[in-house]
Write a protein that holds these residues in place. Sequence first.
Motif, PDB file in Angstrom:
ATOM      1  N   GLY A  89       9.878   1.413  -9.119  1.00  0.00           N
ATOM      2  CA  GLY A  89      10.616   2.598  -8.693  1.00  0.00           C
ATOM      3  C   GLY A  89      11.421   3.210  -9.813  1.00  0.00           C
ATOM      4  O   GLY A  89      11.181   2.951 -10.993  1.00  0.00           O
ATOM      5  N   ARG A  90      12.410   4.050  -9.429  1.00  0.00           N
ATOM      6  CA  ARG A  90      13.238   4.777 -10.389  1.00  0.00           C
ATOM      7  C   ARG A  90      14.699   4.403 -10.189  1.00  0.00           C
ATOM      8  O   ARG A  90      15.209   4.458  -9.064  1.00  0.00           O
ATOM      9  CB  ARG A  90      13.088   6.291 -10.212  1.00  0.00           C
ATOM     10  CG  ARG A  90      11.743   6.849 -10.574  1.00  0.00           C
ATOM     11  CD  ARG A  90      11.770   8.366 -10.484  1.00  0.00           C
ATOM     12  NE  ARG A  90      12.124   8.812  -9.137  1.00  0.00           N
ATOM     13  CZ  ARG A  90      11.250   9.049  -8.185  1.00  0.00           C
ATOM     14  NH1 ARG A  90       9.961   8.870  -8.412  1.00  0.00           N
ATOM     15  NH2 ARG A  90      11.631   9.467  -6.990  1.00  0.00           N
ATOM     16  N   GLN A 148      16.003   4.231  -6.282  1.00  0.00           N
ATOM     17  CA  GLN A 148      14.982   4.358  -5.238  1.00  0.00           C
ATOM     18  C   GLN A 148      13.792   3.532  -5.700  1.00  0.00           C
ATOM     19  O   GLN A 148      13.239   3.800  -6.761  1.00  0.00           O
ATOM     20  CB  GLN A 148      14.552   5.820  -5.032  1.00  0.00           C
ATOM     21  CG  GLN A 148      15.686   6.788  -4.706  1.00  0.00           C
ATOM     22  CD  GLN A 148      16.343   7.354  -5.939  1.00  0.00           C
ATOM     23  OE1 GLN A 148      15.698   7.595  -6.940  1.00  0.00           O
ATOM     24  NE2 GLN A 148      17.647   7.563  -5.869  1.00  0.00           N
ATOM     25  N   PHE A 149      13.375   2.552  -4.881  1.00  0.00           N
ATOM     26  CA  PHE A 149      12.322   1.652  -5.339  1.00  0.00           C
ATOM     27  C   PHE A 149      11.677   0.925  -4.163  1.00  0.00           C
ATOM     28  O   PHE A 149      12.135   1.034  -3.016  1.00  0.00           O
ATOM     29  CB  PHE A 149      12.898   0.634  -6.329  1.00  0.00           C
ATOM     30  CG  PHE A 149      14.022  -0.194  -5.769  1.00  0.00           C
ATOM     31  CD1 PHE A 149      13.772  -1.381  -5.095  1.00  0.00           C
ATOM     32  CD2 PHE A 149      15.342   0.214  -5.916  1.00  0.00           C
ATOM     33  CE1 PHE A 149      14.807  -2.138  -4.572  1.00  0.00           C
ATOM     34  CE2 PHE A 149      16.389  -0.531  -5.394  1.00  0.00           C
ATOM     35  CZ  PHE A 149      16.116  -1.717  -4.722  1.00  0.00           C
ATOM     36  N   SER A 150      10.620   0.186  -4.466  1.00  0.00           N
ATOM     37  CA  SER A 150      10.006  -0.682  -3.461  1.00  0.00           C
ATOM     38  C   SER A 150       9.972  -2.104  -4.001  1.00  0.00           C
ATOM     39  O   SER A 150       9.982  -2.315  -5.220  1.00  0.00           O
ATOM     40  CB  SER A 150       8.590  -0.210  -3.117  1.00  0.00           C
ATOM     41  OG  SER A 150       7.691  -0.476  -4.178  1.00  0.00           O
ATOM     42  N   SER A 182      16.617   2.308  -1.046  1.00  0.00           N
ATOM     43  CA  SER A 182      17.432   3.117  -1.952  1.00  0.00           C
ATOM     44  C   SER A 182      18.884   2.641  -1.855  1.00  0.00           C
ATOM     45  O   SER A 182      19.308   2.141  -0.824  1.00  0.00           O
ATOM     46  CB  SER A 182      17.334   4.608  -1.619  1.00  0.00           C
ATOM     47  OG  SER A 182      17.834   4.871  -0.326  1.00  0.00           O
ATOM     48  N   ASP A 203       9.400  10.343  -3.784  1.00  0.00           N
ATOM     49  CA  ASP A 203       8.372   9.436  -4.282  1.00  0.00           C
ATOM     50  C   ASP A 203       7.029   9.988  -3.834  1.00  0.00           C
ATOM     51  O   ASP A 203       6.953  11.116  -3.333  1.00  0.00           O
ATOM     52  CB  ASP A 203       8.604   7.993  -3.812  1.00  0.00           C
ATOM     53  CG  ASP A 203       8.657   7.850  -2.297  1.00  0.00           C
ATOM     54  OD1 ASP A 203       7.695   8.280  -1.629  1.00  0.00           O
ATOM     55  OD2 ASP A 203       9.643   7.301  -1.763  1.00  0.00           O
ATOM     56  N   ASP A 204       5.968   9.232  -3.992  1.00  0.00           N
ATOM     57  CA  ASP A 204       4.630   9.751  -3.722  1.00  0.00           C
ATOM     58  C   ASP A 204       4.402  10.116  -2.258  1.00  0.00           C
ATOM     59  O   ASP A 204       3.472  10.841  -1.935  1.00  0.00           O
ATOM     60  CB  ASP A 204       3.571   8.730  -4.159  1.00  0.00           C
ATOM     61  CG  ASP A 204       3.432   8.671  -5.673  1.00  0.00           C
ATOM     62  OD1 ASP A 204       4.006   9.559  -6.343  1.00  0.00           O
ATOM     63  OD2 ASP A 204       2.783   7.748  -6.186  1.00  0.00           O
ATOM     64  N   ARG A 205       5.267   9.635  -1.365  1.00  0.00           N
ATOM     65  CA  ARG A 205       5.113   9.989   0.053  1.00  0.00           C
ATOM     66  C   ARG A 205       5.487  11.448   0.301  1.00  0.00           C
ATOM     67  O   ARG A 205       4.921  12.120   1.145  1.00  0.00           O
ATOM     68  CB  ARG A 205       5.999   9.085   0.923  1.00  0.00           C
ATOM     69  CG  ARG A 205       5.622   7.616   0.907  1.00  0.00           C
ATOM     70  CD  ARG A 205       6.674   6.792   1.633  1.00  0.00           C
ATOM     71  NE  ARG A 205       7.970   6.879   0.955  1.00  0.00           N
ATOM     72  CZ  ARG A 205       9.134   6.591   1.537  1.00  0.00           C
ATOM     73  NH1 ARG A 205       9.171   6.207   2.801  1.00  0.00           N
ATOM     74  NH2 ARG A 205      10.263   6.684   0.855  1.00  0.00           N
ATOM     75  N   VAL A 254      10.452  -0.115   1.004  1.00  0.00           N
ATOM     76  CA  VAL A 254      11.060   0.943   0.198  1.00  0.00           C
ATOM     77  C   VAL A 254      12.569   0.949   0.465  1.00  0.00           C
ATOM     78  O   VAL A 254      13.001   0.988   1.625  1.00  0.00           O
ATOM     79  CB  VAL A 254      10.449   2.317   0.524  1.00  0.00           C
ATOM     80  CG1 VAL A 254      11.165   3.420  -0.271  1.00  0.00           C
ATOM     81  CG2 VAL A 254       8.954   2.327   0.198  1.00  0.00           C
ATOM     82  N   SER A 309       4.114   4.008  -2.913  1.00  0.00           N
ATOM     83  CA  SER A 309       5.220   4.949  -3.102  1.00  0.00           C
ATOM     84  C   SER A 309       5.648   5.015  -4.563  1.00  0.00           C
ATOM     85  O   SER A 309       5.976   6.075  -5.091  1.00  0.00           O
ATOM     86  CB  SER A 309       6.419   4.539  -2.246  1.00  0.00           C
ATOM     87  OG  SER A 309       6.111   4.623  -0.874  1.00  0.00           O
ATOM     88  N   PHE A 310       5.666   3.850  -5.224  1.00  0.00           N
ATOM     89  CA  PHE A 310       5.986   3.777  -6.650  1.00  0.00           C
ATOM     90  C   PHE A 310       4.956   2.885  -7.327  1.00  0.00           C
ATOM     91  O   PHE A 310       4.453   1.939  -6.714  1.00  0.00           O
ATOM     92  CB  PHE A 310       7.381   3.183  -6.865  1.00  0.00           C
ATOM     93  CG  PHE A 310       8.485   3.947  -6.184  1.00  0.00           C
ATOM     94  CD1 PHE A 310       9.006   5.098  -6.741  1.00  0.00           C
ATOM     95  CD2 PHE A 310       9.008   3.506  -4.976  1.00  0.00           C
ATOM     96  CE1 PHE A 310      10.016   5.806  -6.115  1.00  0.00           C
ATOM     97  CE2 PHE A 310      10.025   4.202  -4.336  1.00  0.00           C
ATOM     98  CZ  PHE A 310      10.523   5.353  -4.908  1.00  0.00           C
TER      99      PHE A 310
END
Length: 343
Positions: free
Chosen positions: A57-58, A69-71, A29, A252-254, A27, A105-106
Amino acid sequence: MKKFLFNRYDKETLKKKVLEDKRERRVISFYRYVKITDPIAFRDVLYDSLEDLGVLGRIYLANEGINAQFSIPIGNYDALRKFVDFIPELKNIYFNDAVEDKKESFIKLAIKVRKKIVADGLDDSQFDPSNVGTHLSPLEFHQALEEDGVIVVDLRNNYESEVGHFENAILPDVGTFREELPLVEQILEKDKDKKILLYCTGGIRCEKASAYLKYKGFEKVHQLQGGIINYAKAVTDHGLKSKFKGKNFVFDDRLGERITDDVLTVCYTCGNPSDRHTNCANLGCHVLIVQCESCSEKLLGTCSEECKEIVSLPEETQKKLRQEQRKQQKYPTHHLTRKLVGK
């Protein structure tokens, strides 16, 4: 064959694809305030290449810059670095690696063009956004926290700071960054000559806030380089005791990265210690709350008995409720439930 520059799958399919992919993910950013002349064209270039690298991610783009923010699969990390450095606007941009990596997370890649990369409510034409405060490395920030008379300000929303923050920090009670800057200016009105330390999740909010405060006459504005994410890694690497306590809220989903074992808030439902953030399972409500696992189990993942009642209904009835709610925003969801199920 023309590539699709957008996601084409439903949520369940996306989750399945992520879980079936056996590759470990990192992950990341990053952000930068930089002039992007044509954000739409920039978006298409990014989407095409990042999709090939397995990025999920976004990413927000605007004329003023980028906020991401992404993985990414760990095996593609170096390729991502090379691709980003090939783009003049992003060359040598700092990668903020997460404290914790979570596979899901994404679940999709979304790159959106906006007016601003952070909704700050400011008119940038009135001041110089590039005239930012002094950047402090995590270790410099750690040392500065011990100085006499220093003022520490949390530039995050109240739902972020309630589960984790630096010791003795000012925690503005607001729900948006747009509301926060005028309030911070008011709180610090008599301290324009004092040393001020700003921090946020990854550093982007501090960039704009520090420039704004300098414009407003504050003389000694400093900011944490890379935010809480960078600080947490640095103190761990150097074996230092963290002055940030609790969890770092992430978008994110976390919903959070554990920094220390301190639990700073309580379950909204029962009042017992908890810093577990969750969204109400009733999609017509979906409010973000702190709720312990016990209460979540009792309420079927919802925030209240009213919402529990709703998620116990057939899915079609729930959809009708949400449709009715959109038509009648003035009525709370549980009012509509009683109306539609005859209570």
